[in-house]
Design a protein around this motif. Structure first.
Motif, PDB file in Angstrom:
ATOM      1  N   MET A   1       9.060   1.893 -22.338  1.00 50.89           N
ATOM      2  CA  MET A   1       7.993   1.703 -21.720  1.00 50.89           C
ATOM      3  C   MET A   1       7.833   1.664 -20.147  1.00 50.89           C
ATOM      4  SD  MET A   1       6.277  -2.343 -20.957  1.00 50.89           S
ATOM      5  CE  MET A   1       7.589  -2.774 -20.246  1.00 50.89           C
ATOM      6  N   SER A   2       8.936   1.369 -19.596  1.00 47.00           N
ATOM      7  CA  SER A   2       9.060   1.080 -18.116  1.00 47.00           C
ATOM      8  C   SER A   2       9.398   2.510 -17.535  1.00 47.00           C
ATOM      9  CB  SER A   2      10.175   0.073 -17.861  1.00 47.00           C
ATOM     10  OG  SER A   2      10.106  -1.318 -18.097  1.00 47.00           O
TER      11      SER A   2
ATOM     12  N   ALA B   1       5.149  -2.184  -2.037  1.00 40.95           N
ATOM     13  CA  ALA B   1       4.535  -2.037  -3.573  1.00 40.95           C
ATOM     14  C   ALA B   1       5.453  -1.299  -4.505  1.00 40.95           C
ATOM     15  CB  ALA B   1       3.310  -1.377  -3.539  1.00 40.95           C
ATOM     16  N   LEU B   2       6.007  -0.040  -3.702  1.00 40.54           N
ATOM     17  CA  LEU B   2       7.064   0.575  -4.565  1.00 40.54           C
ATOM     18  C   LEU B   2       8.281  -0.144  -4.611  1.00 40.54           C
ATOM     19  CD1 LEU B   2       7.381   4.388  -3.549  1.00 40.54           C
ATOM     20  CD2 LEU B   2       9.276   3.100  -4.556  1.00 40.54           C
TER      21      LEU B   2
ATOM     22  N   ASN C   1       0.180  10.098  -9.136  1.00 43.10           N
ATOM     23  CA  ASN C   1       0.620  10.063  -7.716  1.00 43.10           C
ATOM     24  C   ASN C   1       0.496  11.676  -7.474  1.00 43.10           C
ATOM     25  OD1 ASN C   1       3.372  10.612  -5.594  1.00 43.10           O
ATOM     26  ND2 ASN C   1       1.980   9.024  -5.062  1.00 43.10           N
TER      27      ASN C   1
ATOM     28  N   LEU D   1       5.512   4.305 -18.332  1.00 42.74           N
ATOM     29  CA  LEU D   1       4.702   3.751 -17.119  1.00 42.74           C
ATOM     30  C   LEU D   1       5.337   4.369 -15.912  1.00 42.74           C
ATOM     31  CD1 LEU D   1       3.945   0.000 -18.067  1.00 42.74           C
ATOM     32  CD2 LEU D   1       2.514   1.992 -18.255  1.00 42.74           C
TER      33      LEU D   1
ATOM     34  N   LEU E   1       2.243  -7.770 -17.477  1.00 46.41           N
ATOM     35  CA  LEU E   1       2.992  -6.980 -16.335  1.00 46.41           C
ATOM     36  C   LEU E   1       2.685  -5.551 -16.303  1.00 46.41           C
ATOM     37  CD1 LEU E   1       6.838  -8.639 -16.927  1.00 46.41           C
ATOM     38  CD2 LEU E   1       5.234  -8.848 -15.000  1.00 46.41           C
TER      39      LEU E   1
ATOM     40  N   GLY F   1       1.315  -3.566 -13.250  1.00 46.84           N
ATOM     41  CA  GLY F   1       2.144  -2.377 -12.698  1.00 46.84           C
ATOM     42  C   GLY F   1       1.273  -1.227 -12.724  1.00 46.84           C
TER      43      GLY F   1
ATOM     44  N   SER G   1       7.812  -2.914  -7.427  1.00 46.15           N
ATOM     45  CA  SER G   1       7.613  -2.384  -8.730  1.00 46.15           C
ATOM     46  C   SER G   1       8.792  -1.583  -9.300  1.00 46.15           C
ATOM     47  CB  SER G   1       6.399  -1.337  -8.602  1.00 46.15           C
ATOM     48  OG  SER G   1       5.399  -1.668  -7.919  1.00 46.15           O
ATOM     49  N   TYR G   2       9.533  -1.236  -8.473  1.00 44.68           N
ATOM     50  CA  TYR G   2      10.830  -0.707  -8.987  1.00 44.68           C
ATOM     51  C   TYR G   2      12.085  -1.772  -9.014  1.00 44.68           C
ATOM     52  CZ  TYR G   2       9.859   4.240  -9.092  1.00 44.68           C
ATOM     53  OH  TYR G   2       9.083   5.559  -9.264  1.00 44.68           O
TER      54      TYR G   2
ATOM     55  N   LEU H   1       9.269  -5.694 -11.068  1.00 42.72           N
ATOM     56  CA  LEU H   1       8.809  -5.700 -12.376  1.00 42.72           C
ATOM     57  C   LEU H   1       9.441  -5.454 -13.410  1.00 42.72           C
ATOM     58  CD1 LEU H   1       5.193  -3.965 -11.507  1.00 42.72           C
ATOM     59  CD2 LEU H   1       5.768  -6.015 -12.417  1.00 42.72           C
TER      60      LEU H   1
ATOM     61  N   LEU I   1      13.795   1.923 -12.905  1.00 47.02           N
ATOM     62  CA  LEU I   1      12.852   1.178 -14.028  1.00 47.02           C
ATOM     63  C   LEU I   1      13.760   0.501 -15.000  1.00 47.02           C
ATOM     64  CD1 LEU I   1       9.938   0.573 -13.410  1.00 47.02           C
ATOM     65  CD2 LEU I   1      10.585   2.635 -12.277  1.00 47.02           C
TER      66      LEU I   1
ATOM     67  N   ASN J   1      12.563   7.991   1.376  1.00 48.44           N
ATOM     68  CA  ASN J   1      11.781   8.830   0.683  1.00 48.44           C
ATOM     69  C   ASN J   1      10.727   9.337   1.717  1.00 48.44           C
ATOM     70  OD1 ASN J   1      10.915  10.307  -1.653  1.00 48.44           O
ATOM     71  ND2 ASN J   1       9.290   8.923  -1.833  1.00 48.44           N
ATOM     72  N   ASP J   2      10.507   8.839   2.613  1.00 44.09           N
ATOM     73  CA  ASP J   2       9.342   9.329   3.652  1.00 44.09           C
ATOM     74  C   ASP J   2       9.780  10.379   4.735  1.00 44.09           C
ATOM     75  OD1 ASP J   2       7.412   7.737   2.399  1.00 44.09           O
ATOM     76  OD2 ASP J   2       7.788   6.005   3.750  1.00 44.09           O
TER      77      ASP J   2
HETATM   78  C1  LIG Z   1       4.611   7.343  -7.221  1.00 42.39           C
HETATM   79  C2  LIG Z   1       5.692   6.591  -6.589  1.00 42.39           C
HETATM   80  C3  LIG Z   1       6.270   7.060  -5.419  1.00 42.39           C
HETATM   81  C4  LIG Z   1       6.005   8.248  -4.789  1.00 42.39           C
HETATM   82  O1  LIG Z   1       5.627   7.883  -3.457  1.00 42.39           O
HETATM   83  P1  LIG Z   1       5.253   9.281  -2.637  1.00 42.39           P
HETATM   84  O2  LIG Z   1       3.924   9.733  -2.882  1.00 42.39           O
HETATM   85  O3  LIG Z   1       5.155   8.791  -1.111  1.00 42.39           O
HETATM   86  O4  LIG Z   1       6.281  10.248  -2.578  1.00 42.39           O
HETATM   87  P2  LIG Z   1       6.335  11.621  -3.187  1.00 42.39           P
HETATM   88  O5  LIG Z   1       5.944  12.537  -1.860  1.00 42.39           O
HETATM   89  O6  LIG Z   1       7.856  11.992  -3.345  1.00 42.39           O
HETATM   90  O7  LIG Z   1       5.690  11.772  -4.284  1.00 42.39           O
HETATM   91  C5  LIG Z   1       6.157   5.300  -7.023  1.00 42.39           C
HETATM   92  C6  LIG Z   1       4.887   4.163  -6.857  1.00 42.39           C
HETATM   93  C7  LIG Z   1       5.222   2.919  -7.753  1.00 42.39           C
HETATM   94  C8  LIG Z   1       3.915   1.996  -7.941  1.00 42.39           C
HETATM   95  C9  LIG Z   1       3.630   1.389  -6.795  1.00 42.39           C
HETATM   96  C10 LIG Z   1       4.180   1.243  -9.065  1.00 42.39           C
HETATM   97  C11 LIG Z   1       4.988   1.579 -10.160  1.00 42.39           C
HETATM   98  C12 LIG Z   1       4.757   0.780 -11.512  1.00 42.39           C
HETATM   99  C13 LIG Z   1       5.829   0.817 -12.569  1.00 42.39           C
HETATM  100  C14 LIG Z   1       6.012   2.044 -13.153  1.00 42.39           C
HETATM  101  C15 LIG Z   1       5.367  -0.184 -13.490  1.00 42.39           C
HETATM  102  C16 LIG Z   1       6.282  -0.678 -14.623  1.00 42.39           C
HETATM  103  C17 LIG Z   1       5.826  -1.996 -15.180  1.00 42.39           C
HETATM  104  C18 LIG Z   1       6.704  -2.453 -16.268  1.00 42.39           C
HETATM  105  C19 LIG Z   1       8.212  -2.716 -15.997  1.00 42.39           C
HETATM  106  C20 LIG Z   1       6.049  -3.884 -16.928  1.00 42.39           C
END
Ligand SMILES: C/C(=C\COP(=O)(O)OP(=O)(O)O)CCC[C@H](C)CCC[C@H](C)CCCC(C)C
Length: 338
Positions: free
Chosen positions: A79-80, A179-180, A92, A84, A151, A155, A183-184, A187, A49, A221-222
């Motif tokens: 902020m990012s 989405a991940l 999560n 956030l 934003l 986000g 967003s990374y 955004l 971020l 990550n999965d």
């Molecule tokens: C929680 C996230 C990933 C973890 O996923 P998962 O549960 O599969 O993995 P773990 O088992 O390792 O926990 C990230 C999700 C990202 C999300 C969709 C959106 C993020 C938004 C930004 C932080 C917002 C930034 C806004 C700014 C730049 C204006």
């Protein structure tokens, strides 16, 4: 309130205590509530971020090394990243507490290291602080439309629907990982670009395409949680396609969409940047060959640690090139007339 350490190691060379503070795999146990709060915020996930904001500032073509602008960029990174992304990771873990009890029972919530009420308080404080900083940055930049606040709201909404029911986007391998990735990558880039220059539809769409490479990274990550994901019906790509095919999809997305950026750089006349980007993609393909495609479950962390630096450098190269191209309003205005 004790927390049991994770039995398996994460990345080598990082002590259990440091892993605990960074929110990494292989964390040592602690009973210090502030360390546990930090672990929930997973500082290691702030880096993309923060980097995205730097790329956006570079792509604005209008960042100057002055004290106010450096201060504004640090506030935007705060902020990012810590606020956030910290909010995102905490929410999560809050909604994943049942699945984590299977996949990663040593995490702060399933291990009982922190009460749920404290976790909810942390979520609210981080969200409000992130929105407040976003609004402050809009005021600083003199925006008539509060782009940064919008934003940040967008986000945080995506963060919520990613983790929380009924949508819980992460249940769907494609949607959740896109989405991940977006967003990374997109955004924070948009935030940095809007803070110092002007966000255009073209760069917004380009970064959304770049985010498809982020989808590929998100798949990596999965691999660590296939068992628990399958047990709870989560349709992650390794669950749907099997580990081996998912590793090919992941590598394919990472390479294809970076190569698409090479094509864009050539199209906008940024040939040197295009060559640099190709040179940065080659080691990633090499690491895919030796880690990701060979055994993604065993080597996921090794792959991320070795290949990620090249991908993020490529993002910066692309951003700088865009900032010096006609795609950026400021660069276009100051470009010499033909
Ligand atoms: C929680 C996230 C990933 C973890 O996923 P998962 O549960 O599969 O993995 P773990 O088992 O390792 O926990 C990230 C999700 C990202 C999300 C969709 C959106 C993020 C938004 C930004 C932080 C917002 C930034 C806004 C700014 C730049 C204006």
């Amino acid at each position: 309130m004790s927390q049991s350490p994770e039995p398996s190691a994460g990345s080598p060379g990082v002590s259990g205590g440091a892993r605990q503070l960074l929110g990494m795999k292989g964390a040592a146990g602690t009973s210090n509530i502030w360390k546990i709060r930090l672990q929930l915020m997973k500082p290691v996930t702030w880096i993309p971020l923060i980097w995205g904001v730097i790329c956006g500032a570079a792509a604005s073509g209008n960042f100057h090394w002055t004290l106010p602008e450096v201060g504004a960029s640090v506030a935007c990174m705060l902020m990012s990243g810590p606020l956030l992304a910290g909010y995102t990771q905490t929410i999560n873990d809050y909604y994943d507490r049942e699945i984590d009890a299977i996949n990663e029972p040593y995490r702060p919530i399933p291990s009982g290291a922190i009460p749920l009420g404290q976790v909810r308080l942390q979520i609210v404080v981080l969200l409000l602080a992130g929105l407040a900083v976003a609004w402050g940055l809009d005021v600083w930049a003199g925006h008539s439309t509060p782009v940064l606040l919008l934003l940040a709201l967008g986000g945080s909404f995506v963060s919520y629907i990613y983790s929380a029911p009924p949508l819980k986007l992460k249940q769907n391998g494609w949607l959740g990982n896109y989405a991940l990735g977006a967003s990374y990558i997109a955004l924070p880039w948009w935030a940095g670009q809007a803070l110092f220059g002007q966000l255009t539809w073209t760069t917004a769409l380009l970064t959304l395409a770049y985010s498809l490479a982020g989808l590929g990274i998100a798949v990596v990550n999965d691999f660590k949680s296939v068992e628990g994901d399958r047990a709870l019906g989560l349709q992650s790509l390794p669950v749907v396609f099997g580990v081996q095919r998912a590793s090919w999809i992941s590598a394919g997305m990472i390479d294809l969409f970076q190569l698409a950026m090479v094509a864009v750089l050539i199209a906008i006349g940024q040939h040197f940047a295009a060559v640099l980007l190709v040179l940065l993609i080659i080691p990633q393909i090499t690491f895919q060959d030796i880690w990701l495609l060979r055994d993604p479950v065993a080597f996921d962390v090794k792959y991320q640690a070795s290949a990620q630096p090249f991908l993020v450098l490529g993002m910066l190269v692309t951003a700088l090139a865009i900032g010096h191209s006609d795609l950026t309003p400021i660069a276009a205005l100051t470009a010499p007339l033909p």
